[in-house]
Design a protein around this motif. Structure first.
Motif, PDB file in Angstrom:
ATOM      1  N   GLY A 192     -27.202  11.301   8.196  1.00  6.08           N
ATOM      2  CA  GLY A 192     -28.382  12.026   7.706  1.00  6.08           C
ATOM      3  C   GLY A 192     -28.228  12.483   6.271  1.00  6.08           C
ATOM      4  N   VAL A 193     -27.059  13.065   5.955  1.00  7.11           N
ATOM      5  CA  VAL A 193     -26.815  13.554   4.599  1.00  7.11           C
ATOM      6  C   VAL A 193     -26.745  12.390   3.608  1.00  7.11           C
ATOM      7  N   ALA A 194     -26.088  11.293   4.008  1.00  5.24           N
ATOM      8  CA  ALA A 194     -25.961  10.143   3.113  1.00  5.24           C
ATOM      9  C   ALA A 194     -27.331   9.558   2.764  1.00  5.24           C
ATOM     10  N   VAL A 195     -28.187   9.395   3.771  1.00  4.55           N
ATOM     11  CA  VAL A 195     -29.527   8.828   3.542  1.00  4.55           C
ATOM     12  C   VAL A 195     -30.357   9.737   2.647  1.00  4.55           C
ATOM     13  N   GLU A 196     -30.340  11.047   2.960  1.00  5.60           N
ATOM     14  CA  GLU A 196     -31.163  11.994   2.190  1.00  5.60           C
ATOM     15  C   GLU A 196     -30.654  12.122   0.753  1.00  5.60           C
ATOM     16  N   THR A 197     -29.335  12.161   0.567  1.00  6.65           N
ATOM     17  CA  THR A 197     -28.764  12.283  -0.780  1.00  6.65           C
ATOM     18  C   THR A 197     -29.078  11.054  -1.617  1.00  6.65           C
ATOM     19  N   PHE A 198     -28.964   9.864  -1.015  1.00  5.81           N
ATOM     20  CA  PHE A 198     -29.262   8.644  -1.758  1.00  5.81           C
ATOM     21  C   PHE A 198     -30.728   8.601  -2.180  1.00  5.81           C
ATOM     22  N   ARG A 199     -31.608   9.087  -1.293  1.00  5.27           N
ATOM     23  CA  ARG A 199     -33.032   9.141  -1.651  1.00  5.27           C
ATOM     24  C   ARG A 199     -33.265  10.043  -2.852  1.00  5.27           C
ATOM     25  N   GLN A 200     -32.573  11.184  -2.877  1.00  2.08           N
ATOM     26  CA  GLN A 200     -32.733  12.107  -4.005  1.00  2.08           C
ATOM     27  C   GLN A 200     -32.200  11.498  -5.294  1.00  2.08           C
ATOM     28  N   ILE A 201     -31.054  10.815  -5.204  1.00  3.23           N
ATOM     29  CA  ILE A 201     -30.503  10.156  -6.388  1.00  3.23           C
ATOM     30  C   ILE A 201     -31.462   9.083  -6.901  1.00  3.23           C
ATOM     31  N   GLU A 202     -32.003   8.315  -5.965  1.00  2.00           N
ATOM     32  CA  GLU A 202     -32.930   7.239  -6.327  1.00  2.00           C
ATOM     33  C   GLU A 202     -34.197   7.797  -6.970  1.00  2.00           C
ATOM     34  N   THR A 203     -34.720   8.877  -6.378  1.00  2.00           N
ATOM     35  CA  THR A 203     -35.937   9.509  -6.919  1.00  2.00           C
ATOM     36  C   THR A 203     -35.689  10.063  -8.312  1.00  2.00           C
ATOM     37  N   ALA A 204     -34.536  10.742  -8.491  1.00  2.00           N
ATOM     38  CA  ALA A 204     -34.216  11.309  -9.803  1.00  2.00           C
ATOM     39  C   ALA A 204     -34.059  10.222 -10.853  1.00  2.00           C
ATOM     40  N   SER A 205     -33.489   9.079 -10.484  1.00  2.00           N
ATOM     41  CA  SER A 205     -33.313   7.968 -11.430  1.00  2.00           C
ATOM     42  C   SER A 205     -34.654   7.350 -11.807  1.00  2.00           C
TER      43      SER A 205
END
Length: 437
Positions: free
Chosen positions: A414-427
Motif C-alpha cells: 500500500g505504501v509503495a503504490v501510494e508513494t510512487f503515485r505521489q512521486i509520479e504526480t510531483a514529476s
C-alpha cells in the motif's frame, strides 16, 4: 518505465524530497540502535519472540523493540491514536464537526491525536516494561540488580524515555510529510518492516543452507521463497481490486457518460488485523505484568488457551475479531447512508434504483458482499504466517523473523503504490508547468 524514471530524476525538487526522506529514515534507523539507559538487552529478544503482539510492534518499529531502544514503540502509538480519533468522530459531536471544518478542523483533530499518542505511548511502554520485567533481573542492568526492590522507579523512567522516543518519531514523520515524499507515518512503518527482510533471509539461510544443508532443505528454502513472492503478488492484486458501482446523473443529456463509485475489496486495509492482534495481546500482557506462568497458574493457562494465536481456541477468536472489525471499519469508512444522501443532492442515482432509501439499501448490500470477500482475504493473510510456522516447524524466534504473509505485506504494498503515485504526480506537475510557461 525508463521514461518515468528519467522524468523523476530530471526533477530536482522531487530528487531533493527523496533524499530528505532517506536522510530522515536513516536518523530513525540509527535511533533504533540506541538502547534505553539502565537496561540489559541480552534477554529481551527471547522474551519478545513468544508474544505475537510484541512481534508486530517490533516489525513496525524497525527492530527498535528487540533492541529495547529509545524508539522501541516507533510510530505505532500515533497510528493507534489516529484510529481512536477516527472512531471518536462517530460518537462525539464536537469531533464530527471538526472533521467537517476543513483544514482548521483537521488541525484541531491532529492536536488531539498527538495528545492521545503521548498517553497511549506511556501506557504501552509501562505495560511492556512491567510485562517483560516481571523478573527485574531480566531487564535491569547488572549494576542495578542490588536495587531491584525499587525496580518500579527504573521502569517508570524507562517508560518516559520510550514515550519521548515516540514523540520524536512522530516529529520525524511530520518532517517527512512536509519536506519529503509520501505520508511520513506510513513511510516509517514500511521502512521498519522492509529493514527486517534481510533478517528473514539470514534466518532462512541459517536454518536450511547452513550446517543442516541437504536436498530436502534446499527444496524447503525455495518453497518458502516462492510462497513469499506469491503472497506479494496476491496482496498487490487484492489491494488494487475495486468494485465500481455505476452512477448516472439526471441532469446530463443522453449520450453523456456517468461516473462510478469505486469500492475497494479490502476497504478496511490492515486495521482489522491490527485491532484483533491488539485485543488478543492485552490479556496476555496483563498475565505477564502479574508474573504468572502457564506451567504454575491455571488462570494463566486458560488465558493462554483463549488468547494465544498458537492455540485452536485463540485462533478461532482471532478470526472472529478480524471479521468483526472488517465489517465495522468498512461501514465506518464508507457510510451507505451518507453516500446515498450525497448522490441525491447531486441529482445522481444508481441505475435501476430510486434515490434515497432504496439506493442506501442497495449500497449496504453491495458493501456487505464486498466486505465478505475482503474479510476472508484478511483472515487468510493473517493465518498464513501461523500455518507456515506450524507446517515448517519454526521455533518462536524463527517465526518472529520469517513472516510469509501477514499485515506487513499489506502495509509495504500500500505504501509503495501510494508513494510512487505521489512521486509520479510531483514529476508530472513540473512538466505541465513548463508547458504552460
Amino acid at each position: 518505465m525508463f521514461n518515468k524514471a528519467k522524468l523523476i530524476l530530471s526533477n530536482r525538487e522531487v530528487v531533493l524530497k527523496i533524499l530528505i526522506t532517506f536522510a530522515l529514515l536513516l536518523v530513525f534507523k540509527a535511533g533504533t540502535y540506541i538502547p534505553i539507559p539502565l537496561i540489559d538487552t541480552s534477554t529481551i529478544t527471547n522474551l519478545i519472540s513468544g508474544n505475537d503482539f510484541l512481534t508486530v510492534l517490533n516489525a513496525f518499529s524497525g527492530g527498535g523493540l528487540s533492541h529495547f531502544s529509545i524508539l522501541a514503540l516507533g510510530i505505532s502509538p500515533y497510528i493507534t491514536a489516529s484510529i481512536v480519533v477516527q472512531m471518536l468522530q462517530m460518537v462525539i459531536p464536537t469531533f464530527k464537526d471538526w472533521g467537517e471544518q476543513g483544514e482548521n478542523g483537521k488541525e484541531k483533530l491532529n492536536r488531539v491525536t498527538r495528545y492521545i499518542t503521548i498517553v497511549i505511548s506511556m501506557v504501552q511502554a509501562l505495560l511492556i516494561i512491567f510485562s517483560l520485567g516481571s523478573k527485574p533481573e531480566n531487564v535491569l542492568g547488572n549494576s542495578l540488580i542490588q536495587y531491584q526492590n525499587a525496580y518500579w522507579v527504573f521502569y517508570i523512567y524507562m517508560a518516559v524515555v520510550i514515550t519521548a522516543g515516540s514523540a520524536f518519531t512522530m516529529w520525524l514523520a511530520d518532517l517527512i510529510t512536509r519536506h519529503g515524499i509520501g505520508n511520513g507515518s506510513s513511510i516509517i512503518i514500511a521502512a521498519g518492516i522492509i529493514s527486517s527482510i534481510p533478517r528473514m533471509f539470514t534466518t532462512l539461510n541459517t536454518k536450511y543452507l547452513g550446517d543442516a544443508f541437504s536436498g530436502l532443505n534446499v527444496f524447503l528454502y525455495v518453497l518458502i521463497v516462492v510462497l513469499y513472492i506469491a503472497m506479494i503478488l496476491a496482496v498487490v492484486y487484492f489491494e488494487g481490486a475495486v468494485r465500481k458501482v455505476p452512477v448516472q446523473y439526471a441532469n446530463r443529456q443522453a449520450g453523456q457518460q456517468g461516473s462510478d463509485i469505486p469500492i475497494k475489496i479490502n476497504s478496511a486495509s490492515v486495521i482489522p488485523v491490527i485491532f484483533a492482534s491488539t485485543i488478543m495481546s492485552i490479556p496476555m500482557t496483563i498475565i505477564g505484568v502479574l508474573g504468572l506462568s502457564t506451567e504454575t497458574s491455571t488462570t494463566a493457562y486458560w488465558f493462554n488457551q483463549i488468547f494465544s494465536t498458537s492455540e485452536p481456541i485463540g485462533i478461532a477468536i482471532y478470526i472472529i475479531f478480524i471479521v468483526f472489525f472488517s465489517f465495522f471499519y468498512s461501514f465506518m469508512q464508507l457510510d451507505p447512508e451518507k453516500i446515498a444522501d450525497n448522490l441525491e443532492k447531486q441529482g445522481a442515482y444508481i441505475p435501476g434504483y430510486r434515490p434515497g432509501e432504496e439506493t442506501k439499501h442497495q449500497l449496504s448490500k453491495m458493501l456487505f458482499r464486498i466486505t465478505e470477500i475482503g474479510a476472508l482475504y484478511l483472515v487468510i493473510l493473517a493465518m498464513i504466517p501461523i500455518i507456515v510456522s506450524k507446517a515448517f516447524q519454526f521455533s518462536s524466534s524463527e517465526a518472529s523473523s520469517i513472516t510469509v504473509g501477514g499485515t506487513s505485506l499489506i502495509i509495504i504494498v500500500g505504501v509503495a503504490v501510494e508513494t510512487f503515485r505521489q512521486i509520479e504526480t510531483a514529476s508530472e506537475t513540473k512538466e505541465y508547468k513548463g508547458f504552460l510557461d
